[in-house]
Design a protein around this motif. Structure first.
Motif, PDB file in Angstrom:
ATOM      1  N   VAL A  36      -4.079  -3.917  -3.231  1.00  0.00           N
ATOM      2  CA  VAL A  36      -3.233  -4.233  -2.077  1.00  0.00           C
ATOM      3  C   VAL A  36      -3.484  -5.665  -1.625  1.00  0.00           C
ATOM      4  O   VAL A  36      -4.480  -6.279  -1.979  1.00  0.00           O
ATOM      5  CB  VAL A  36      -3.487  -3.272  -0.885  1.00  0.00           C
ATOM      6  CG1 VAL A  36      -3.112  -1.854  -1.227  1.00  0.00           C
ATOM      7  CG2 VAL A  36      -4.933  -3.344  -0.412  1.00  0.00           C
ATOM      8  N   LEU A  37      -2.540  -6.161  -0.842  1.00  0.00           N
ATOM      9  CA  LEU A  37      -2.613  -7.452  -0.142  1.00  0.00           C
ATOM     10  C   LEU A  37      -2.516  -8.652  -1.071  1.00  0.00           C
ATOM     11  O   LEU A  37      -1.691  -9.530  -0.871  1.00  0.00           O
ATOM     12  CB  LEU A  37      -3.891  -7.533   0.702  1.00  0.00           C
ATOM     13  CG  LEU A  37      -3.891  -8.600   1.804  1.00  0.00           C
ATOM     14  CD1 LEU A  37      -2.821  -8.290   2.832  1.00  0.00           C
ATOM     15  CD2 LEU A  37      -5.246  -8.669   2.488  1.00  0.00           C
ATOM     16  N   MET A  38      -3.358  -8.696  -2.108  1.00  0.00           N
ATOM     17  CA  MET A  38      -3.295  -9.814  -3.048  1.00  0.00           C
ATOM     18  C   MET A  38      -2.157  -9.589  -4.038  1.00  0.00           C
ATOM     19  O   MET A  38      -1.885  -8.459  -4.438  1.00  0.00           O
ATOM     20  CB  MET A  38      -4.619  -9.956  -3.791  1.00  0.00           C
ATOM     21  CG  MET A  38      -5.765 -10.346  -2.892  1.00  0.00           C
ATOM     22  SD  MET A  38      -7.302 -10.626  -3.789  1.00  0.00           S
ATOM     23  CE  MET A  38      -6.905 -12.107  -4.718  1.00  0.00           C
ATOM     24  N   THR A  39      -1.509 -10.655  -4.428  1.00  0.00           N
ATOM     25  CA  THR A  39      -0.445 -10.552  -5.431  1.00  0.00           C
ATOM     26  C   THR A  39      -0.997 -10.962  -6.795  1.00  0.00           C
ATOM     27  O   THR A  39      -2.062 -11.564  -6.900  1.00  0.00           O
ATOM     28  CB  THR A  39       0.743 -11.446  -5.059  1.00  0.00           C
ATOM     29  OG1 THR A  39       0.288 -12.810  -4.953  1.00  0.00           O
ATOM     30  CG2 THR A  39       1.337 -11.023  -3.734  1.00  0.00           C
ATOM     31  N   PRO A  75       0.805  -1.231   0.000  1.00  0.00           N
ATOM     32  CA  PRO A  75       0.000   0.000   0.000  1.00  0.00           C
ATOM     33  C   PRO A  75       0.832   1.273   0.000  1.00  0.00           C
ATOM     34  O   PRO A  75       0.362   2.315  -0.462  1.00  0.00           O
ATOM     35  CB  PRO A  75      -0.833  -0.126   1.286  1.00  0.00           C
ATOM     36  CG  PRO A  75      -0.085  -1.078   2.147  1.00  0.00           C
ATOM     37  CD  PRO A  75       0.598  -2.036   1.222  1.00  0.00           C
ATOM     38  N   VAL A  76       2.061   1.216   0.494  1.00  0.00           N
ATOM     39  CA  VAL A  76       2.922   2.392   0.471  1.00  0.00           C
ATOM     40  C   VAL A  76       3.312   2.740  -0.966  1.00  0.00           C
ATOM     41  O   VAL A  76       3.391   3.921  -1.335  1.00  0.00           O
ATOM     42  CB  VAL A  76       4.173   2.165   1.348  1.00  0.00           C
ATOM     43  CG1 VAL A  76       5.126   3.344   1.256  1.00  0.00           C
ATOM     44  CG2 VAL A  76       3.756   1.936   2.802  1.00  0.00           C
ATOM     45  N   ILE A  77       3.540   1.726  -1.776  1.00  0.00           N
ATOM     46  CA  ILE A  77       3.856   1.969  -3.186  1.00  0.00           C
ATOM     47  C   ILE A  77       2.642   2.536  -3.910  1.00  0.00           C
ATOM     48  O   ILE A  77       2.775   3.409  -4.778  1.00  0.00           O
ATOM     49  CB  ILE A  77       4.353   0.678  -3.866  1.00  0.00           C
ATOM     50  CG1 ILE A  77       5.601   0.145  -3.153  1.00  0.00           C
ATOM     51  CG2 ILE A  77       4.649   0.925  -5.347  1.00  0.00           C
ATOM     52  CD1 ILE A  77       6.769   1.110  -3.139  1.00  0.00           C
ATOM     53  N   LEU A  78       1.452   2.081  -3.559  1.00  0.00           N
ATOM     54  CA  LEU A  78       0.252   2.674  -4.150  1.00  0.00           C
ATOM     55  C   LEU A  78       0.158   4.151  -3.788  1.00  0.00           C
ATOM     56  O   LEU A  78      -0.179   4.981  -4.650  1.00  0.00           O
ATOM     57  CB  LEU A  78      -0.999   1.932  -3.682  1.00  0.00           C
ATOM     58  CG  LEU A  78      -2.319   2.513  -4.199  1.00  0.00           C
ATOM     59  CD1 LEU A  78      -2.402   2.446  -5.714  1.00  0.00           C
ATOM     60  CD2 LEU A  78      -3.507   1.803  -3.571  1.00  0.00           C
TER      61      LEU A  78
END
Length: 765
Positions: free
Chosen positions: A689-692, A102-105
């Protein structure tokens, strides 16, 4: 050195006045998409966000995945990922951030906003007052930035409230609702009763981390004993964290605006109590090395105010998939209502009911009915509580926000107020301008008289004449769940085909040909023909002829029903606009293979046939006697940029190693801009987020291509493309009678494809 003597009177804050074309309040996904879209329309935009980062519930402060009509690929909404700016952001995030950090988002969103010179971004700035000289119009707003002790006075002809709680709408006097309507007001059988509750609550998430060594945890005194207080405490486990715990929800019985801080405290009690339970109950030895890495400080808020426009969307609009003359966006999430008691309820944590496909959202729901210059965006748009259950998710919220941004540009261009775009019949203009930005609107095709390709001759070096899939290095998969192959067909006799199967013993397998009862839909609820195929032990090719005529162009489904004794052959080839689907289970969206609607609910019962996520989801290796579909170059100018009734794409033959699209005119054309739309797989939900994700670039997307003029000169070259829309602007016009687009196949198993090719001359505008 600065030294200020004592003063008798009070001091004033620093004041800055901003005069702008379009003021957008709220920097969540809705505000971000509205701001960038409006800035690209040429508007001077001020974006006001009361938090230090952008993204709202998607940001690192909350960490909820962005979803919309694709719904975790757990519904029958094929190729339904939202277009335009939200598509651009999700594609960018998948490319840069497939791990879902989420930081990259946060970084991606800030970068996108700061790239737009027309946007003034005010972070940490909260609106607290609306300035009005007339009762039905906003002159300006006042906002305060806590970080620089500055008061901002923002004046604009048009405002968009994308703040979630609707702070500008509230302060301006806009009509709003909060809570659930009675069932009779909009004839909504799903309207909840008092025992279920009228509001959805907040959620707060936490992340965990494996440190590689034992970590102990001492709970704070305020931590809750979840084994005593939470009826579903056994659902907690050591592996799930983040928004997979969306059901840790509270506040639906409270004022979800003014009680937010109190709700947050209760959720902190739950979270630290959950972690105490996991670390110290002795039931989770696998958590010995885990630590609590992050706990949310800002709750993710689902519902508060909903403002009234000239149309209030309700349950029947969603379930019946009604078409509106002023459709500008769409949704496709389930009607997803939650018990007001949230995590403290012994009811199911959600009540999700899907429609058979996507539903239109009308423009009349996107502006206030009584404040003349106020647009509504995000979760506060004009919907009933029940319909809100389907429109409240972030990708849908962002999608309607994009529509308000383009509408604002037209309002300023034609000197109109938002409601006047509808009442004075500017909707066709709005729809056209939206489609130009990549916004897909169901049942609205793009017709642009300025597109030079409309008057051109288009040809290609090859067109895929689809007769089925290669069986080179085929895969065998057991029919433990029913499997279907979606195929686009034209009117006429459905051709016979062969399938490759392997049986453990002599047995029979049922094969069905299905279509959707709703023309253009992707719910295979109508059985056209059935064949029972007898199999002998071992591997064998079988011929199947349904002997039926299809009366109109559409997608059909060849369905192989469950037989545990049988394996079915699949191909490694993938083609734009062709998918395999499975009648499986997706618990994330209450998909148990079939939706069984309660009697009198106003919801339909039907089966779910959904794709599998890559690297699974291979196509069934069917091979046809005749061409099923021809992916010809004339598809490039048909006005549709994704599969609908047909793939709407040109696709090359794989054997054509350097496929070419040639566009020619009888006379010279002066070309300033070329727009290309590639296939970035709008069936992939691209959770943020969270899911790859299994890849950073969608397998159908052309990575490398170049464009030549009639002299063979390269006028443009692109390497490593991964975006849906490529807008090519030339510093000097290209004067030519012919353009050639030369593409490379994305891979040996995926042929090059393209949805649209458009050319423009600025002289013609």
């Amino acid at each position: 050195m600065i030294r200020i003597d004592a003063e008798r009177g009070s001091r004033s804050l620093k004041i800055e006045t901003c005069n702008t074309d379009f003021a957008i309040i709220g920097g969540g996904m809705s505000g971000v998409c509205a701001a960038i879209t409006a800035a690209r329309q040429g508007l001077k935009v001020t974006l006001v966000q009361d938090r230090p980062v952008l993204g709202g519930n998607a940001s690192s402060e909350v960490r909820l995945w962005i979803l919309g009509a694709t719904s975790h690929m757990g519904n029958n909404n094929r190729w339904s990922r939202e277009g335009g700016l939200i598509d651009e952001l999700l594609v960018e995030n998948t490319y840069r951030n497939p791990e879902g950090n989420p930081v990259i988002l946060d970084m991606i969103l800030l970068n996108k906003v700061k790239q737009e010179p027309n946007i003034t971004l005010l972070l940490n700035t909260a609106v607290y007052e609306v300035i009005k000289s007339k009762g039905d119009e906003i002159d300006g707003i006042k906002a305060f930035c806590s970080q620089n002790s500055t008061e901002y006075v923002i004046k604009a002809p048009l405002f968009c409230d994308a703040s979630g709680d609707g702070i500008v709408g509230f302060l301006s006097g806009a009509a709003f609702r909060m809570g659930a309507e009675p069932a009779g007001e909009f004839n909504e059988p799903m309207a909840p009763d008092a025992s279920y509750g009228e509001l959805l609550g907040h959620s707060l998430y936490f992340y965990t981390k494996d440190t590689g060594k034992p970590v102990r945890f001492t709970a704070p005194e305020f931590a809750m004993d979840v084994q005593k207080e939470i009826p579903r405490y056994r659902n907690f486990n050591a592996k799930e964290h983040g928004c997979k715990l969306w059901w840790v929800e509270h506040g639906g019985r409270m004022d979800t605006v003014h009680d937010t801080e109190q709700i947050k405290w209760e959720l902190w009690k739950v979270i630290y109590g959950v972690w105490d339970y996991i670390k110290n109950s002795g039931k989770f030895p696998e958590a010995e090395n885990y630590t609590l890495e992050w706990v949310g400080m800002v709750p993710g808020k689902r519902e508060s105010r909903r403002f009234e426009g000239d149309y209030i969307l309700s349950q029947s609009d969603l379930i019946e998939q009604k078409i509106h003359e002023d459709g500008v966006a769409y949704g496709g999430w389930s009607i997803d209502l939650h018990p007001a008691d949230g995590v403290f309820s012994d009811r199911s944590p959600c009540n999700q009911w899907h429609s058979k496909g996507i539903f239109q959202i009308p423009y009349r729901s996107l502006y206030s009915r009584n404040i003349k210059n106020l647009f509504l965006a995000g979760r506060i748009i004009s919907v009933s509580h029940v319909a809100f259950g389907g429109t409240r998710v972030m990708a849908t919220c962002a999608y309607v926000a994009q529509a308000t941004a383009v509408a604002a540009a037209l309002c300023l261009k034609y000197k109109k107020m938002p409601a006047e775009l509808y009442s004075e019949n500017y909707i066709p203009v709005l729809q056209k301008e939206l489609l130009k930005t990549g916004q897909y609107i169901p049942d609205v095709n793009f017709e642009d008289k300025d597109d030079l390709v409309r008057d051109a001759h288009i040809q290609s070096s090859s067109n895929l004449a689809f007769r089925g899939f290669s069986r080179d290095n085929y895969l065998l998969k057991r029919l433990s769940i029913a499997a279907g192959q979606m195929l686009p067909v034209q009117p006429g006799r459905f051709p016979s085909f062969t399938a490759l199967l392997k049986a453990d013993a002599a047995t029979k397998v049922n094969v069905e040909l299905r279509i959707s009862s709703k023309y253009g839909g992707f719910t295979p609820d109508t059985i056209v023909a059935v064949k029972q195929v007898e199999l002998q032990p071992g591997e064998q090719e079988v011929n199947i002829d349904f002997d039926v005529v299809i009366d109109k162009q559409q997608y059909v489904f060849v369905c192989f029903l469950i037989n545990e004794k049988v394996q079915l052959a699949y191909s490694h080839e993938r083609v734009t606009g062709i998918l395999s689907v499975f009648n499986g289970v997706n618990k994330a969206v209450s998909n148990n293979g079939k939706q069984v609607a309660p009697e009198g609910s106003g919801v339909e019962s039907f089966e779910f046939w959904c794709p599998q996520r890559r690297p699974e989801g291979q196509n069934i290796a069917l091979q046809f006697r005749e061409v099923v579909h021809a992916f010809t170059a004339d598809q490039l100018s048909n006005g549709a940029d994704r599969p609908t009734l047909q793939p709407n794409a040109w696709v090359a033959e794989l054997a054509d190693r350097a496929p070419v699209i040639e566009v020619s005119w009888e006379e010279f054309r002066s070309i300033d801009r070329i727009d290309l739309v590639f296939d970035t797989d709008t069936d992939h939900p691209m959770e943020s987020v969270l899911m790859t994700h299994p890849e950073t670039v969608m397998p159908f997307c052309v990575r490398n291509y170049h464009i030549e003029d009639e002299q063979g000169r390269v006028v443009y070259q692109k390497k490593d493309n991964y975006h849906t829309r490529n807008e090519i602007l030339f510093e000097s016009p290209v004067e030519t009678k012919k353009l050639k687009v030369i593409l490379e196949h994305p891979s040996d198993d995926v042929p090059a494809s393209l949805f649209s090719l458009r050319c423009y001359s600025f002289k013609s505008h």
